[in-house]
Design an enzyme around this catalytic site. Structure first.
Site, PDB file in Angstrom:
ATOM      1  CB  CYS A 100     -96.917 -18.060  12.552  1.00 45.07           C
ATOM      2  SG  CYS A 100     -98.421 -17.175  12.110  1.00 45.07           S
ATOM      3  CD  GLN A 101     -97.439 -15.130  19.136  1.00 52.08           C
ATOM      4  OE1 GLN A 101     -96.439 -15.848  19.196  1.00 52.08           O
ATOM      5  NE2 GLN A 101     -98.201 -14.877  20.197  1.00 52.08           N
ATOM      6  CB  THR A 102    -101.695 -14.150  14.836  1.00 52.09           C
ATOM      7  OG1 THR A 102    -101.019 -13.647  13.660  1.00 52.09           O
ATOM      8  CG2 THR A 102    -101.146 -13.456  16.083  1.00 52.09           C
ATOM      9  CG  HIS A 103    -103.374 -19.253  10.378  1.00 55.97           C
ATOM     10  ND1 HIS A 103    -102.387 -19.663   9.518  1.00 55.97           N
ATOM     11  CD2 HIS A 103    -104.554 -19.531   9.749  1.00 55.97           C
ATOM     12  CE1 HIS A 103    -102.933 -20.170   8.420  1.00 55.97           C
ATOM     13  NE2 HIS A 103    -104.252 -20.102   8.538  1.00 55.97           N
ATOM     14  CG  HIS A 104     -99.799 -12.473   9.297  1.00 62.61           C
ATOM     15  ND1 HIS A 104     -98.894 -11.552   9.778  1.00 62.61           N
ATOM     16  CD2 HIS A 104     -99.781 -12.319   7.952  1.00 62.61           C
ATOM     17  CE1 HIS A 104     -98.373 -10.868   8.786  1.00 62.61           C
ATOM     18  NE2 HIS A 104     -98.879 -11.318   7.664  1.00 62.61           N
ATOM     19  NE  ARG A 105     -94.942 -14.573  12.276  1.00 65.06           N
ATOM     20  CZ  ARG A 105     -94.194 -14.628  13.368  1.00 65.06           C
ATOM     21  NH1 ARG A 105     -92.878 -14.462  13.283  1.00 65.06           N
ATOM     22  NH2 ARG A 105     -94.748 -14.845  14.545  1.00 65.06           N
ATOM     23  CB  SER A 106     -98.721 -20.310   9.525  1.00 64.31           C
ATOM     24  OG  SER A 106     -99.815 -19.785  10.253  1.00 64.31           O
TER      25      SER A 106
END
Length: 281
Positions: free
Chosen positions: A229-235
């Site tokens: 994602c943007q920061t590998h949080h949502r992903s």
């Protein structure tokens, strides 16, 4: 606890809440943890799961930071870790990816997390749990980790699929949180929010229907799939879902768009990418 599935219901944990083999890890906001958390849960601040170093703030913390974190929470190899959050699985999935990275694969995720626990009427507590520290000597398993150099030359490989879990606006390059907007060439967009049933306490949507959706998009279990994602949080949630569905070859690009979009040399596409489902007659 070793027989527990990855995805568990609140009732399963409630029935085993005081089992000494459990380590319950809460990745909710500090405010939510202070207000109400599952009895016995130990808090991990979401920021502790990321390096915080710009531009790719979502990268894995240093080995020293990981040792300090898991020393603090009292992790031992025999513990069955139960993870939850207050947002539908993003931070919990990020923690599960981190556990994979450090080689601890004995864990479960509470479907719906704190929202489901509260809705189902189970007891909570306010007092912070501070277990006795247990010294760690972590080693990193690189298998769940994707780095730019691992796959930038494989973007045309039909056996590789990239799952971009950001919003469609970010994917198309209309909403930009880096020097450049857009997406990795060939990446398939499925917003992490589409996986969550927000009308049912942030539980996952029906997994068989989610599997059908992934298949339609070409995110099939026979491929190596890299999610970001943007920061590998949502992903964290897209990674977690693929774990639940039994995908054998999955990785997370922890640099995510914070790294890719702030590089001057990475290839970028904008607009909508033709999805496999749209190509059917």
């Amino acid at each position: 606890m070793k027989d527990w599935p990855l995805l568990i219901e609140t009732s399963q944990l409630a029935d085993a809440l005081h089992d000494p083999n459990l380590l319950i890890l809460d990745t909710c906001s500090a405010a939510n943890y202070a207000d109400h958390h599952i009895p016995g849960a130990v808090h991990i601040a979401p920021s502790e799961l990321q390096s915080g170093v710009k531009p790719a703030v979502g990268k894995l913390p240093s080995i020293e930071a990981l040792n300090a974190l898991f020393t603090k929470v009292g992790l031992t190899p025999d513990k069955h870790v139960v993870v939850y959050d207050d947002e539908g699985g993003g931070w919990a999935g990020r923690l599960i990816w981190t556990l994979d990275v450090i080689g601890h694969q004995n864990y479960s995720y509470i479907d719906g997390g704190l929202h489901a626990w509260l809705h189902d009427g189970y007891a909570t507590e306010k007092v912070a749990n501070l277990p006795a520290p247990i010294e760690q000597n972590i080693s990193i398993d690189s298998l769940p980790i994707a780095e730019i150099e691992d796959f930038i030359h494989l973007l045309d490989n039909s056996q590789l699929a990239i799952w971009d879990a950001r919003s469609p606006e970010e994917y198309r390059g209309e909403k930009v949180f880096a020097q450049r907007g857009g997406h990795i060439p060939g990446a398939i967009n499925l917003d992490w929010l589409e996986l969550i049933n927000r009308d049912k306490q942030m539980r996952l949507k029906d997994t068989s229907k989610l599997q059908s959706r992934l298949n339609e998009l070409g995110l099939t279990a026979d491929k190596t799939i890299i999610t970001h994602c943007q920061t590998h949080h949502r992903s964290g949630l897209s990674y977690l879902l693929m774990k639940i569905l039994g995908y054998p070859h999955i990785k997370a690009y922890h640099g995510s768009w914070g790294e890719w979009g702030n590089s001057e040399t990475t290839p970028i596409e904008t607009g909508d990418h033709p999805q496999p489902s749209a190509q059917k007659p």
